[in-house]
Design a protein around this motif. Structure first.
Motif, PDB file in Angstrom:
ATOM      1  N   GLY A   1       4.354   0.526  -9.558  1.00 43.38           N
ATOM      2  CA  GLY A   1       3.453   0.166  -8.465  1.00 43.38           C
ATOM      3  C   GLY A   1       3.104   1.388  -7.645  1.00 43.38           C
ATOM      4  O   GLY A   1       3.467   2.525  -8.010  1.00 43.38           O
TER       5      GLY A   1
ATOM      6  N   VAL B   1       3.631   7.104  -5.618  1.00 41.73           N
ATOM      7  CA  VAL B   1       3.623   8.143  -4.580  1.00 41.73           C
ATOM      8  C   VAL B   1       4.974   8.848  -4.542  1.00 41.73           C
ATOM      9  O   VAL B   1       5.060  10.078  -4.428  1.00 41.73           O
TER      10      VAL B   1
ATOM     11  N   GLU C   1      -5.174   9.731   1.288  1.00 40.18           N
ATOM     12  CA  GLU C   1      -6.166   8.921   0.591  1.00 40.18           C
ATOM     13  C   GLU C   1      -7.504   9.635   0.828  1.00 40.18           C
ATOM     14  O   GLU C   1      -7.850   9.905   1.995  1.00 40.18           O
TER      15      GLU C   1
ATOM     16  N   ASN D   1      -6.135   2.851   4.787  1.00 42.99           N
ATOM     17  CA  ASN D   1      -5.082   2.418   5.700  1.00 42.99           C
ATOM     18  C   ASN D   1      -5.324   2.835   7.158  1.00 42.99           C
ATOM     19  O   ASN D   1      -4.538   2.485   8.034  1.00 42.99           O
TER      20      ASN D   1
ATOM     21  N   VAL E   1      -4.391   4.818  -4.736  1.00 48.11           N
ATOM     22  CA  VAL E   1      -3.845   3.489  -5.002  1.00 48.11           C
ATOM     23  C   VAL E   1      -4.816   2.404  -4.528  1.00 48.11           C
ATOM     24  O   VAL E   1      -5.075   1.425  -5.231  1.00 48.11           O
ATOM     25  N   ALA E   2      -5.375   2.596  -3.330  1.00 50.11           N
ATOM     26  CA  ALA E   2      -6.314   1.604  -2.792  1.00 50.11           C
ATOM     27  C   ALA E   2      -7.762   1.945  -3.130  1.00 50.11           C
ATOM     28  O   ALA E   2      -8.581   1.063  -3.372  1.00 50.11           O
TER      29      ALA E   2
HETATM   30  C1  LIG Z   1      -2.823   4.038  -0.174  1.00 49.72           C
HETATM   31  C2  LIG Z   1      -1.617   3.273  -0.629  1.00 49.72           C
HETATM   32  N1  LIG Z   1      -0.651   3.922  -1.284  1.00 49.72           N
HETATM   33  C3  LIG Z   1       0.441   3.275  -1.736  1.00 49.72           C
HETATM   34  C4  LIG Z   1       0.627   1.930  -1.507  1.00 49.72           C
HETATM   35  C5  LIG Z   1       1.849   1.230  -2.008  1.00 49.72           C
HETATM   36  O1  LIG Z   1       1.533   0.441  -3.101  1.00 49.72           O
HETATM   37  P1  LIG Z   1       2.491  -0.753  -3.555  1.00 49.72           P
HETATM   38  O2  LIG Z   1       2.385  -1.820  -2.517  1.00 49.72           O
HETATM   39  O3  LIG Z   1       1.974  -1.137  -4.907  1.00 49.72           O
HETATM   40  O4  LIG Z   1       3.880  -0.197  -3.638  1.00 49.72           O
HETATM   41  C6  LIG Z   1      -0.370   1.222  -0.814  1.00 49.72           C
HETATM   42  C7  LIG Z   1      -0.229  -0.218  -0.567  1.00 49.72           C
HETATM   43  O5  LIG Z   1      -0.943  -0.845   0.145  1.00 49.72           O
HETATM   44  C8  LIG Z   1      -1.510   1.910  -0.359  1.00 49.72           C
HETATM   45  O6  LIG Z   1      -2.489   1.294   0.314  1.00 49.72           O
END
Ligand SMILES: Cc1ncc(COP(=O)(O)O)c(C=O)c1O
Length: 390
Positions: free
Chosen positions: A102, A107, A184, A189, A219-220
């Motif tokens: 995930g 990260v 990001e 976020n 990720v987002a």
């Molecule tokens: C930019 C970003 N990185 C990492 C994550 C973590 O991802 P996960 O919830 O799959 O561990 C998120 C989760 O919202 C996120 O928005």
């Protein structure tokens, strides 16, 4: 015992659930256990980019008859295929993939790869960033109140992300102790905060000069959310390391991937054993998702461009009860009200009541991430509901 009571007793949460008891999802809609239909302007927060129930991904999972599980040390053809497919679409040069479950793990791996590759302990990230729930990502954010035992040597730079902020990053990187700058490329976020091109260009250049890695957490933002396959493309950014998760399987299965340049992976020389990293079913979903993108990218991104304009013009014309700052890139939409306002939280509650799901991470911040496949009619109905609640 009803579901809410059972949840309250056994599921650990700091906040109560929002009251939507999900029974089914389809396209841009979520249905609760009474059959009430919600227009979903969240896509599970950047997960269901293709809309819920993509036929091709679902068919791939149903048709899967491969091994139950594969030990990470074995060879498995779909792993090599997926890594090759990702390497072919990311803006990371000569990419190699680490297999994760995930976003947080992706990260976490990126941070450890950066430390191993550079031999340095430090990181620079953005103030109030979010990169996941494990201690490495939390260290970037500096959530010291909740987690006193964080990685030391994490520095933060706040918005606006302009030339001056780039200067602050530069001063930190010139110290020679920073392994990576992490962000990001468009900050979902922080309510879809869009950095200036100058910021990105200068920070990228300083990373290169100082031997600091640029880690792009996509990720987002990844898989079309920003109107390009990856947000980095808006800035001609070629990160040293990129983190992927969320929409990588269109929501069908958990998966994360940390993509690093061959040079970085070689210099790091580290391995990450992740028992369920790239589970065969997740890989089948991800491969089907990538096939779908391969066939429909032009059409999907044209729809995103069309809807981006639609959301922007509707929202800028909307009469909110409080002054709003509206930020839109692709189908990532942030509507921010004044400091200390709780208008967004209240508006989000009214929307849910009316049958529209939006996100309110902060009481004064409303975000929307509709499926990229949303059509004009559903978008209009959702935006009408929002306007009616404003
Ligand atoms: C930019 C970003 N990185 C990492 C994550 C973590 O991802 P996960 O919830 O799959 O561990 C998120 C989760 O919202 C996120 O928005």
């Amino acid at each position: 015992m009803d579901v809410a009571e059972r949840d309250r007793r056994y599921v650990a949460r700091a906040e109560p659930p929002d009251g939507v008891q999900v029974a089914r999802s389809d396209g841009c809609f979520i249905f609760d256990h009474h059959g009430k239909k919600y227009i979903d302007f969240t896509a599970g927060w950047c997960v269901g980019n293709l809309g819920w129930g993509n036929d091709e991904v679902r068919a791939a999972i149903r048709a899967f008859d491969g091994p139950t599980y594969v030990h990470p040390d074995h060879l498995y053809r779909p792993w090599a295929e997926l890594a090759e497919a990702l390497a072919g679409i990311v803006p990371v040069k000569r990419a190699k993939c680490y297999r994760a479950t995930g976003g947080s793990e992706a990260v976490e791996i990126a941070l450890q790869v950066a430390m191993a590759a550079t031999g340095r302990p430090g990181f620079v990230a953005l103030e109030d960033c979010y990169h996941g729930n494990t201690l490495g990502p939390r260290s970037l954010a500096g959530d010291c109140d909740q987690h006193p035992n964080l990685l030391a040597h994490c520095h933060r730079v706040g918005p606006p992300l302009d030339e001056r902020a780039a200067g602050r990053v530069e001063r930190l990187l010139r110290g020679g102790t920073v392994a990576a700058f992490v962000m990001e490329p468009v900050v979902c976020n922080l309510g879809v905060l869009i950095p200036s091109k100058e910021f990105m260009t200068r920070v990228r250049a300083v990373c290169r000069e100082t031997g600091t890695l640029f880690v792009a957490d996509e990720v987002a933002t990844g898989f079309g959310r920003m109107g390009k396959l990856f947000a980095s493309e808006h800035f001609d950014l070629d990160p040293d390391v990129m983190c992927l998760a969320k929409a990588i399987t269109a929501g069908y299965a958990p998966m994360g991937a940390t993509v690093a340049t061959e040079d970085v992976a070689k210099a790091a020389g580290v391995d990450f054993y992740s028992t369920y990293g790239w589970h065969p079913l997740s890989v089948a979903a991800a491969l089907a998702n990538l096939r779908f993108w391969g066939q429909h990218k032009v059409r999907i991104l044209a729809n995103v461009a069309d809807q981006e304009e639609n959301f922007r013009s509707r929202l800028t014309g909307m009469k909110f009860a409080e002054p709003a700052s509206i930020r839109v890139m692709g189908l990532a939409i942030g509507v921010e009200f004044g400091d200390g306002s709780d208008y967004a939280a209240k508006l989000g509650d009214r929307c849910r009541e009316a049958g529209l799901l939006v996100s309110t991470e902060e009481d004064n911040l409303l975000t929307m991430y509709p499926p990229l496949t949303i059509d004009r009619e559903v978008a209009r109905r959702g935006l009408d509901l929002l306007e009616g609640c404003a």
